[in-house]
Enzyme design. Structure first.
Site, mmCIF file in Angstrom:
data_model
loop_
_atom_site.group_PDB
_atom_site.id
_atom_site.type_symbol
_atom_site.label_atom_id
_atom_site.label_comp_id
_atom_site.label_asym_id
_atom_site.label_seq_id
_atom_site.Cartn_x
_atom_site.Cartn_y
_atom_site.Cartn_z
ATOM 1 N N ASP A 1 -2.316 -56.488 -10.842
ATOM 2 C CA ASP A 1 -2.493 -56.955 -12.216
ATOM 3 C C ASP A 1 -3.599 -58.007 -12.172
ATOM 4 O O ASP A 1 -3.406 -59.097 -11.630
ATOM 5 C CB ASP A 1 -1.168 -57.548 -12.724
ATOM 6 C CG ASP A 1 -1.250 -57.983 -14.189
ATOM 7 O OD1 ASP A 1 -2.366 -58.294 -14.655
ATOM 8 O OD2 ASP A 1 -0.200 -58.027 -14.852
ATOM 9 N N ARG B 1 -4.303 -39.627 -30.556
ATOM 10 C CA ARG B 1 -3.220 -40.026 -29.644
ATOM 11 C C ARG B 1 -3.471 -39.558 -28.210
ATOM 12 O O ARG B 1 -2.962 -40.143 -27.257
ATOM 13 C CB ARG B 1 -1.853 -39.518 -30.142
ATOM 14 C CG ARG B 1 -0.711 -39.870 -29.184
ATOM 15 C CD ARG B 1 0.672 -39.586 -29.743
ATOM 16 N NE ARG B 1 0.813 -38.251 -30.240
ATOM 17 C CZ ARG B 1 0.982 -37.148 -29.490
ATOM 18 N NH1 ARG B 1 1.028 -37.245 -28.166
ATOM 19 N NH2 ARG B 1 1.116 -35.959 -30.042
ATOM 20 N N LYS C 1 -5.520 -60.524 -23.198
ATOM 21 C CA LYS C 1 -5.893 -61.846 -22.695
ATOM 22 C C LYS C 1 -7.417 -61.971 -22.590
ATOM 23 O O LYS C 1 -8.090 -61.949 -23.600
ATOM 24 C CB LYS C 1 -5.185 -62.086 -21.354
ATOM 25 C CG LYS C 1 -3.678 -61.782 -21.396
ATOM 26 C CD LYS C 1 -2.970 -62.656 -22.401
ATOM 27 C CE LYS C 1 -1.454 -62.507 -22.483
ATOM 28 N NZ LYS C 1 -0.828 -61.233 -22.326
ATOM 29 N N TYR D 1 4.276 -61.490 -14.336
ATOM 30 C CA TYR D 1 4.605 -61.755 -15.735
ATOM 31 C C TYR D 1 6.083 -61.424 -15.992
ATOM 32 O O TYR D 1 6.609 -60.436 -15.463
ATOM 33 C CB TYR D 1 3.672 -60.904 -16.608
ATOM 34 C CG TYR D 1 4.067 -60.843 -18.037
ATOM 35 C CD1 TYR D 1 4.128 -62.003 -18.818
ATOM 36 C CD2 TYR D 1 4.397 -59.635 -18.642
ATOM 37 C CE1 TYR D 1 4.508 -61.944 -20.145
ATOM 38 C CE2 TYR D 1 4.765 -59.568 -19.967
ATOM 39 C CZ TYR D 1 4.827 -60.727 -20.719
ATOM 40 O OH TYR D 1 5.207 -60.654 -22.025
HETATM 41 N N1 PLP Z 1 0.368 -59.000 -17.277
HETATM 42 C C1 PLP Z 1 0.205 -60.321 -17.441
HETATM 43 C C2 PLP Z 1 -0.328 -61.139 -16.296
HETATM 44 C C3 PLP Z 1 0.532 -60.944 -18.644
HETATM 45 O O1 PLP Z 1 0.367 -62.277 -18.766
HETATM 46 C C4 PLP Z 1 1.053 -60.153 -19.709
HETATM 47 C C5 PLP Z 1 1.424 -60.762 -20.996
HETATM 48 O O2 PLP Z 1 1.488 -61.967 -21.143
HETATM 49 C C6 PLP Z 1 1.201 -58.778 -19.504
HETATM 50 C C7 PLP Z 1 0.839 -58.230 -18.289
HETATM 51 C C8 PLP Z 1 1.713 -57.890 -20.606
HETATM 52 O O3 PLP Z 1 0.677 -57.684 -21.531
HETATM 53 P P1 PLP Z 1 0.864 -57.354 -23.083
HETATM 54 O O4 PLP Z 1 1.457 -58.550 -23.760
HETATM 55 O O5 PLP Z 1 -0.516 -57.001 -23.536
HETATM 56 O O6 PLP Z 1 1.791 -56.154 -23.150
#
Ligand code: PLP
Length: 390
Positions: A183, A59, A208, A111
């Site tokens: 991001d 962890r 992704k 997101y």
């Molecule tokens: N950032 C982006 C651009 C995303 O598309 C997503 C999820 O779709 C996330 C963050 C969050 O990621 P996770 O689903 O792995 O928690």
């Protein structure tokens, strides 16, 4: 600069970690264990007190499968340090709780989960958050002057693929003594490396492109050793560690990241050009099209235009829903970056919870379909779109 950081991206994706095992495996295997035994208390204290590197407790991230993954991730983004997490949202949460407590400004499209965390949940902890559109960037200086210390953005943004000029934004943010987090999920390090462009943090939903096969959930946060050091305890005590099995699966996926993403770039370009010629499509949003508003910026700050594009179907929202329902190869599913092509209609998925007025304000129409281009043959994907549009 050490010899590792001068190697190409594909080499770093494969040889990015120093981890080998005692049996000669060419990559670090899964250390499916929660804890590690020591020969003596003195040896244990050396690791606990940080005097020697070593494995201790999973962890905490002190597990060879996790450390090997983090070395590879850091190499891909040119970061001094990467921490792996059990999801992209876990990485973002740890970032905001460590470096965003004096206020967070989110610019542009992000997101939906990020927007919800920022607008509804962090304020419950007394954290001031501000969500502004790319077109409202003039508000940024006042918000930073009022004390916000972390700026967060996603570029390309979802679903309009709107781009943000990372070097210009970084300079503006740093002038106020604040930090910039990007991001980089949509671009992946193959197409864009924000740290080299001036950002302080990079965050990914590794679910992704980094994972790339729609079969794992993970996240990562990267940056300098100094800025990532205080994040370590938050990750440890929030318990948001990636599992060793997932870490190993993600390391496996990274070895093919560069070829996957370059193929997805090439296929997306072909689809964007085919859709731009199609009579049933009113607009194509793709950074690789010369008439896309962010095309020149994309050429400056990206190495490839990505595997995501958004099309607007003539006939409005009902027509777009019909097209989404009739696609056969593009699966109707809310994710991206995998080997399988996916389609979403933002007004029914990622942006469903926004009011119609807010969607309009953000330039998101009901007629939009976002395509995540996979690794199928380009001609088959174009044929699928053409039959659905018919
Ligand atoms: N950032 C982006 C651009 C995303 O598309 C997503 C999820 O779709 C996330 C963050 C969050 O990621 P996770 O689903 O792995 O928690």
């Amino acid at each position: 600069m050490d010899s590792k950081s001068t190697r190409g991206l594909a080499t770093r994706a494969i040889h990015g970690s120093s981890g080998r095992d005692a049996f000669g495996s060419p990559h670090t295997p899964i250390y499916n264990t929660t804890t590690f035994a020591f020969r003596s208390t003195a040896d244990l204290l050396d690791v606990v007190e940080g005097n020697k590197p070593g494995s201790l407790y999973t962890r905490y991230g002190l597990n060879p499968s996790i450390v090997a993954l983090e070395e590879t991730l850091a190499g891909l983004e040119g970061a001094q340090q990467a921490w792996a997490f059990c999801s992209g949202m876990a990485a973002e949460s740890a970032l905001f709780l460590t470096h965003g407590r004096e206020g967070v400004v989110c610019i542009g499209d992000a997101y939906g989960g990020t927007l919800e965390l920022l607008s509804s949940q962090l304020p419950l902890l007394g954290i001031r958050t501000h969500l502004i559109l790319g077109s409202e960037i003039d508000r940024l200086d006042a918000l930073l002057a009022a004390g916000a210390k972390l700026v967060f953005c996603e570029t390309p943004g979802n679903p309009t693929l709107e781009l943000i000029d990372i070097p210009a934004l970084a300079a503006r943010v740093h002038a106020h003594g604040a930090r910039l987090a990007v991001d980089n999920t949509f671009a992946s390090p193959v197409n864009q490396r924000p740290l080299a462009l001036g950002a302080d943090f990079v965050v990914h939903s590794a679910t992704k492109y980094l994972g790339g096969h729609s079969d794992l959930t993970a996240g990562t946060l990267m940056g300098s050793k100094e800025l990532l050091a205080p994040v370590w305890n938050w990750r440890k005590n929030l318990g948001s560690m990636i599992a060793p099995e997932t870490a190993s699966l993600l390391s496996r996926s990274l070895r093919s990241l560069v070829v996957r993403v370059r193929q997805q770039n090439a296929t997306a370009q072909l689809i964007a050009e085919a859709m731009a010629r199609h009579r049933g499509i009113t607009r194509v949003m793709y950074p690789g099209l010369p008439d896309f508003p962010g095309h020149d910026l994309a050429r400056r700050q990206m190495d490839g235009y990505g595997g995501l594009l958004t099309i607007e179907v003539s006939g409005g929202g009902i027509a777009a829903t019909r097209v989404a329902d009739r696609l056969r190869l593009f699966a109707l599913a809310p994710s991206l970056g995998g080997a399988e092509s996916l389609v979403t209609q933002p007004c029914t998925t990622s942006h469903h919870d926004l009011s119609p007025e807010e969607r309009r304000r953000r330039g998101i129409s009901d007629a939009m379909l976002r395509l995540s281009v996979g690794l199928e043959d380009p001609a088959d994907l174009i044929a699928d779109l053409e039959q659905a549009l018919r």
